[in-house]
Design a protein around this motif. Structure first.
Motif, short mmCIF file in Angstrom:
data_model
loop_
_atom_site.label_atom_id
_atom_site.label_comp_id
_atom_site.label_asym_id
_atom_site.label_seq_id
_atom_site.Cartn_x
_atom_site.Cartn_y
_atom_site.Cartn_z
N SER A 32 -7.94 52.12 11.15
CA SER A 32 -8.38 51.94 12.52
C SER A 32 -9.38 50.79 12.63
O SER A 32 -10.09 50.46 11.68
CB SER A 32 -9.05 53.22 13.05
OG SER A 32 -8.21 54.33 12.91
N SER A 33 -9.45 50.21 13.82
CA SER A 33 -10.44 49.18 14.10
C SER A 33 -11.84 49.74 13.92
O SER A 33 -12.13 50.88 14.33
CB SER A 33 -10.25 48.68 15.53
OG SER A 33 -11.20 47.70 15.85
N ASP A 34 -12.71 48.96 13.29
CA ASP A 34 -14.11 49.33 13.03
C ASP A 34 -14.27 50.49 12.06
O ASP A 34 -15.37 51.06 11.95
CB ASP A 34 -14.85 49.66 14.34
CG ASP A 34 -14.98 48.45 15.26
OD1 ASP A 34 -15.25 47.36 14.74
OD2 ASP A 34 -14.79 48.60 16.48
N GLU A 35 -13.23 50.83 11.32
CA GLU A 35 -13.34 51.91 10.34
C GLU A 35 -14.25 51.52 9.18
O GLU A 35 -14.94 52.36 8.61
CB GLU A 35 -11.95 52.28 9.81
CG GLU A 35 -11.95 53.42 8.81
CD GLU A 35 -10.55 53.78 8.33
OE1 GLU A 35 -10.41 54.11 7.15
OE2 GLU A 35 -9.60 53.71 9.14
N PHE B 169 -4.26 42.11 12.93
CA PHE B 169 -5.02 42.12 14.19
C PHE B 169 -5.69 43.46 14.48
O PHE B 169 -5.98 43.80 15.62
CB PHE B 169 -4.13 41.69 15.35
CG PHE B 169 -3.66 40.26 15.21
CD1 PHE B 169 -4.49 39.21 15.57
CD2 PHE B 169 -2.42 39.98 14.68
CE1 PHE B 169 -4.08 37.89 15.40
CE2 PHE B 169 -1.99 38.66 14.51
CZ PHE B 169 -2.83 37.62 14.87
N ILE B 170 -5.92 44.23 13.42
CA ILE B 170 -6.79 45.41 13.50
C ILE B 170 -8.10 44.99 12.84
O ILE B 170 -8.17 44.82 11.63
CB ILE B 170 -6.18 46.63 12.80
CG1 ILE B 170 -4.81 46.95 13.39
CG2 ILE B 170 -7.10 47.84 12.90
CD1 ILE B 170 -4.08 48.09 12.67
N PHE B 171 -9.13 44.81 13.66
CA PHE B 171 -10.34 44.15 13.19
C PHE B 171 -11.34 45.13 12.59
O PHE B 171 -11.51 46.25 13.06
CB PHE B 171 -10.96 43.37 14.35
CG PHE B 171 -10.09 42.25 14.84
CD1 PHE B 171 -10.00 41.06 14.13
CD2 PHE B 171 -9.31 42.42 15.97
CE1 PHE B 171 -9.17 40.04 14.56
CE2 PHE B 171 -8.47 41.41 16.42
CZ PHE B 171 -8.41 40.21 15.71
N ARG B 172 -11.95 44.65 11.50
CA ARG B 172 -12.99 45.41 10.78
C ARG B 172 -12.47 46.79 10.33
O ARG B 172 -13.21 47.76 10.30
CB ARG B 172 -14.25 45.56 11.62
CG ARG B 172 -14.95 44.23 11.91
CD ARG B 172 -16.06 44.37 12.92
NE ARG B 172 -15.58 44.86 14.20
CZ ARG B 172 -15.00 44.11 15.12
NH1 ARG B 172 -14.85 42.81 14.92
NH2 ARG B 172 -14.58 44.63 16.26
N ARG B 173 -11.21 46.82 9.97
CA ARG B 173 -10.64 48.07 9.48
C ARG B 173 -11.14 48.37 8.06
O ARG B 173 -11.19 49.52 7.64
CB ARG B 173 -9.12 48.04 9.53
CG ARG B 173 -8.48 46.99 8.63
CD ARG B 173 -7.02 46.72 8.97
NE ARG B 173 -6.19 47.89 8.77
CZ ARG B 173 -4.85 47.88 8.94
NH1 ARG B 173 -4.24 46.77 9.32
NH2 ARG B 173 -4.15 48.96 8.73
N SER C 96 -10.25 42.46 8.11
CA SER C 96 -9.29 42.70 9.19
C SER C 96 -7.88 42.40 8.68
O SER C 96 -7.70 41.61 7.75
CB SER C 96 -9.60 41.82 10.40
OG SER C 96 -10.93 42.03 10.87
#
Length: 206
Positions: free
Chosen positions: A68-71, A39-43, A36
């Motif tokens: 992106s988040s969760d990318e 504060f973009i998580f699991r990008r 991350s």
């Protein structure tokens, strides 16, 4: 020992879950698909390290971040034999995709994307450079778990990648594209894929 980032965002980064090295053993890429940042998580993140001959150690020279988040960029990684190109998979968002980067004097630049076509097919779950000219990406959840693998060829003049022939599609439940390797010999591109049914399959382009 090579380590990823430190601090609050290092937790659950999954540094080292995917690793590849150039033929000359002078550049390595390391995936951290749980990473991350801002504060973009699991990008997801891909680290590039070059070998420093003066210090006889590895130096981090680049970090490639998912947008992106969760990318989950970096779920799969590979590097071309020359170390000029890197491919990184992002199978966890939408249909999934894989991004191809090229190294130039200013750093790493995204030059192509291999995209899935069906939501949830997990394109980019596996990636492989067969040579500096050919690259492949797998989508094991395609068509209810048959799976498929796409092979692309680089055009030297434009530095663009074009799909080479139709996709290789697995049989029922085979999930081809979950594990992928390959190479090129005498301009023949060959890929080896594992299946969930206990078979290894080989496909070639000439």
């Amino acid at each position: 020992t090579i380590r990823g980032i430190t601090g609050v965002f290092a937790f659950n980064e999954k540094f080292g879950s995917a690793v590849a090295v150039s033929s000359a053993m002078r550049r390595i890429v390391i995936g951290a698909h749980g990473s991350s940042a801002d504060f973009i998580f699991r990008r997801g993140r891909v680290y590039v390290y070059d070998f420093d001959q003066e210090t006889a150690d590895w130096t981090r020279t680049a970090e490639l971040l998912g947008a992106s988040s969760d990318e989950a960029l970096g779920s799969a990684v590979d590097i071309s034999p020359s170390g000029t190109f890197v491919i990184a998979g992002s199978p966890s968002i939408g249909a999934g995709f894989a991004t191809i980067y090229r190294h130039n004097p200013f750093g790493w630049v995204s030059i192509a994307t291999i995209s899935g076509s069906k939501d949830g097919e997990k394109m980019g779950a596996s990636v492989a450079f067969l040579s500096d000219k050919f690259v492949a990406a797998g989508a094991p959840s395609y068509d209810s778990g048959r799976g498929r693998v796409l092979v692309f060829e680089r055009d030297d003049a434009s530095d663009s990648f074009q799909q080479l022939g139709p996709a290789f599609i697995g049989g029922p439940g085979e999930r081809i594209g979950e594990i992928l390797a390959g190479g090129e010999s005498s301009s023949v591109a060959t890929i080896i894929v594992g299946t969930s049914t206990g078979l290894i399959k080989q496909f070639s382009f000439d």
